[in-house]
Every structure is written in C-alpha cells, then in structure tokens.
Motif scaffolding. Sequence first.
Motif, PDB file in Angstrom:
ATOM      1  N   ARG A   5      27.751  16.019  26.644  1.00  0.00           N
ATOM      2  CA  ARG A   5      26.581  15.372  27.230  1.00  0.00           C
ATOM      3  C   ARG A   5      25.351  16.224  26.934  1.00  0.00           C
ATOM      4  N   VAL A   6      24.405  15.645  26.248  1.00  0.00           N
ATOM      5  CA  VAL A   6      23.166  16.343  25.898  1.00  0.00           C
ATOM      6  C   VAL A   6      22.168  16.097  27.028  1.00  0.00           C
ATOM      7  N   LYS A   7      21.653  17.186  27.614  1.00  0.00           N
ATOM      8  CA  LYS A   7      20.761  17.075  28.770  1.00  0.00           C
ATOM      9  C   LYS A   7      19.346  17.525  28.433  1.00  0.00           C
ATOM     10  N   SER A   8      18.404  16.921  29.128  1.00  0.00           N
ATOM     11  CA  SER A   8      17.006  17.321  29.026  1.00  0.00           C
ATOM     12  C   SER A   8      16.821  18.621  29.806  1.00  0.00           C
ATOM     13  N   GLU A   9      16.157  19.577  29.198  1.00  0.00           N
ATOM     14  CA  GLU A   9      15.911  20.847  29.884  1.00  0.00           C
ATOM     15  C   GLU A   9      14.585  20.845  30.630  1.00  0.00           C
ATOM     16  N   VAL A  51      26.758  11.167  17.127  1.00  0.00           N
ATOM     17  CA  VAL A  51      26.116  10.591  18.310  1.00  0.00           C
ATOM     18  C   VAL A  51      26.891   9.333  18.698  1.00  0.00           C
ATOM     19  N   LEU A  52      27.421   9.325  19.917  1.00  0.00           N
ATOM     20  CA  LEU A  52      28.145   8.156  20.415  1.00  0.00           C
ATOM     21  C   LEU A  52      27.212   7.190  21.119  1.00  0.00           C
ATOM     22  N   GLU A  53      26.290   7.752  21.903  1.00  0.00           N
ATOM     23  CA  GLU A  53      25.456   6.904  22.745  1.00  0.00           C
ATOM     24  C   GLU A  53      24.131   7.595  23.053  1.00  0.00           C
ATOM     25  N   LEU A  54      23.061   6.823  23.014  1.00  0.00           N
ATOM     26  CA  LEU A  54      21.755   7.283  23.493  1.00  0.00           C
ATOM     27  C   LEU A  54      21.540   6.618  24.845  1.00  0.00           C
ATOM     28  N   LEU A  55      21.150   7.393  25.823  1.00  0.00           N
ATOM     29  CA  LEU A  55      20.986   6.869  27.171  1.00  0.00           C
ATOM     30  C   LEU A  55      19.519   6.672  27.545  1.00  0.00           C
ATOM     31  N   VAL A  56      18.625   6.877  26.581  1.00  0.00           N
ATOM     32  CA  VAL A  56      17.189   6.730  26.810  1.00  0.00           C
ATOM     33  C   VAL A  56      16.563   5.986  25.637  1.00  0.00           C
ATOM     34  N   VAL A  57      15.353   5.496  25.853  1.00  0.00           N
ATOM     35  CA  VAL A  57      14.579   4.850  24.789  1.00  0.00           C
ATOM     36  C   VAL A  57      13.206   5.510  24.729  1.00  0.00           C
ATOM     37  N   GLU A  58      12.527   5.344  23.604  1.00  0.00           N
ATOM     38  CA  GLU A  58      11.193   5.919  23.454  1.00  0.00           C
ATOM     39  C   GLU A  58      10.271   5.398  24.547  1.00  0.00           C
ATOM     40  N   GLY A  59       9.507   6.321  25.141  1.00  0.00           N
ATOM     41  CA  GLY A  59       8.588   5.980  26.214  1.00  0.00           C
ATOM     42  C   GLY A  59       9.170   6.145  27.606  1.00  0.00           C
ATOM     43  N   GLU A  60      10.477   6.298  27.706  1.00  0.00           N
ATOM     44  CA  GLU A  60      11.135   6.425  29.008  1.00  0.00           C
ATOM     45  C   GLU A  60      10.923   7.825  29.592  1.00  0.00           C
ATOM     46  N   ALA A  61      10.698   7.887  30.895  1.00  0.00           N
ATOM     47  CA  ALA A  61      10.562   9.171  31.586  1.00  0.00           C
ATOM     48  C   ALA A  61      11.947   9.733  31.895  1.00  0.00           C
ATOM     49  N   VAL A  62      12.089  11.045  31.744  1.00  0.00           N
ATOM     50  CA  VAL A  62      13.337  11.726  32.087  1.00  0.00           C
ATOM     51  C   VAL A  62      13.024  12.909  32.986  1.00  0.00           C
ATOM     52  N   GLU A  64      14.336  16.753  34.558  1.00  0.00           N
ATOM     53  CA  GLU A  64      15.094  17.930  34.133  1.00  0.00           C
ATOM     54  C   GLU A  64      16.562  17.726  34.494  1.00  0.00           C
ATOM     55  N   GLY A  65      17.449  17.932  33.524  1.00  0.00           N
ATOM     56  CA  GLY A  65      18.885  17.794  33.754  1.00  0.00           C
ATOM     57  C   GLY A  65      19.456  16.417  33.484  1.00  0.00           C
ATOM     58  N   ASP A  66      18.612  15.426  33.206  1.00  0.00           N
ATOM     59  CA  ASP A  66      19.113  14.086  32.876  1.00  0.00           C
ATOM     60  C   ASP A  66      19.906  14.122  31.580  1.00  0.00           C
ATOM     61  N   VAL A  67      21.006  13.391  31.549  1.00  0.00           N
ATOM     62  CA  VAL A  67      21.789  13.234  30.317  1.00  0.00           C
ATOM     63  C   VAL A  67      21.054  12.212  29.457  1.00  0.00           C
ATOM     64  N   VAL A  68      20.725  12.589  28.222  1.00  0.00           N
ATOM     65  CA  VAL A  68      19.962  11.712  27.328  1.00  0.00           C
ATOM     66  C   VAL A  68      20.790  11.156  26.183  1.00  0.00           C
ATOM     67  N   ALA A  69      21.928  11.804  25.883  1.00  0.00           N
ATOM     68  CA  ALA A  69      22.784  11.357  24.780  1.00  0.00           C
ATOM     69  C   ALA A  69      24.197  11.890  24.987  1.00  0.00           C
ATOM     70  N   VAL A  70      25.142  11.240  24.315  1.00  0.00           N
ATOM     71  CA  VAL A  70      26.538  11.688  24.326  1.00  0.00           C
ATOM     72  C   VAL A  70      26.965  11.873  22.875  1.00  0.00           C
ATOM     73  N   ILE A  71      27.600  13.016  22.602  1.00  0.00           N
ATOM     74  CA  ILE A  71      28.049  13.356  21.248  1.00  0.00           C
ATOM     75  C   ILE A  71      29.545  13.621  21.264  1.00  0.00           C
ATOM     76  N   ARG A  72      30.235  13.104  20.246  1.00  0.00           N
ATOM     77  CA  ARG A  72      31.641  13.445  20.053  1.00  0.00           C
ATOM     78  C   ARG A  72      31.672  14.627  19.097  1.00  0.00           C
ATOM     79  N   ALA A  73      32.200  15.743  19.557  1.00  0.00           N
ATOM     80  CA  ALA A  73      32.223  16.969  18.762  1.00  0.00           C
ATOM     81  C   ALA A  73      33.073  16.789  17.519  1.00  0.00           C
ATOM     82  N   ALA A  74      32.651  17.432  16.442  1.00  0.00           N
ATOM     83  CA  ALA A  74      33.376  17.363  15.162  1.00  0.00           C
ATOM     84  C   ALA A  74      34.592  18.260  15.199  1.00  0.00           C
TER      85      ALA A  74
END
Length: 74
Positions: A5-9, A51-62, A64-74
């Motif tokens: 889970r990729v989070k906004s810092e 990248v499996l999933e993006l949980l945000v779109v351009e212009g959306e407010a996030v 700190e700590g919000d999950v913004v994307a999900v990645i399947r590790a290689a």
Amino acid sequence: MPDIRVKSEIAGSVWKVLKQPGEAVAAEEDVLLLESMKMEIPVPAPRAGTVLELLVVEGEAVAEGDVVAVIRAA
C-alpha cells in the motif's frame, strides 16, 4: 508476497498521476505527484512491482497517511 500500500506522506491534492494500473514501477519510482503549499511532492513506490490499483484521481485531496495506490511486488 503481500500487496504494498503506497501512502501519502503529506496532506495535499493529487496534481498528476504518473502510473496507471497494469504498469510496471521500479523501486523509488514516482507513482504520482501531490501539490502542497505550492510545491510538487513525489509519491514513490517503496518497491518494484506492478500497479494494481489507484485509489485517487487528479485534483482529489488526500490526508497524510492516506493509501493512494496498491502495488503487487515483483
């Protein structure tokens, strides 16, 4: 290996999405850019994968700590 889970810092708004679902991403490669206080803040992938999933779109407010994307590790 579990999905990553990729989070906004920082709180801000999504300025630009750089990777779409299905695209490969390298470790530390930027997935998207946030805008906060007139600065561009990159949000990198912590590990290489797909990248499996993006949980945000351009212009959306996030928050700190919000999950913004999900990645399947290689």
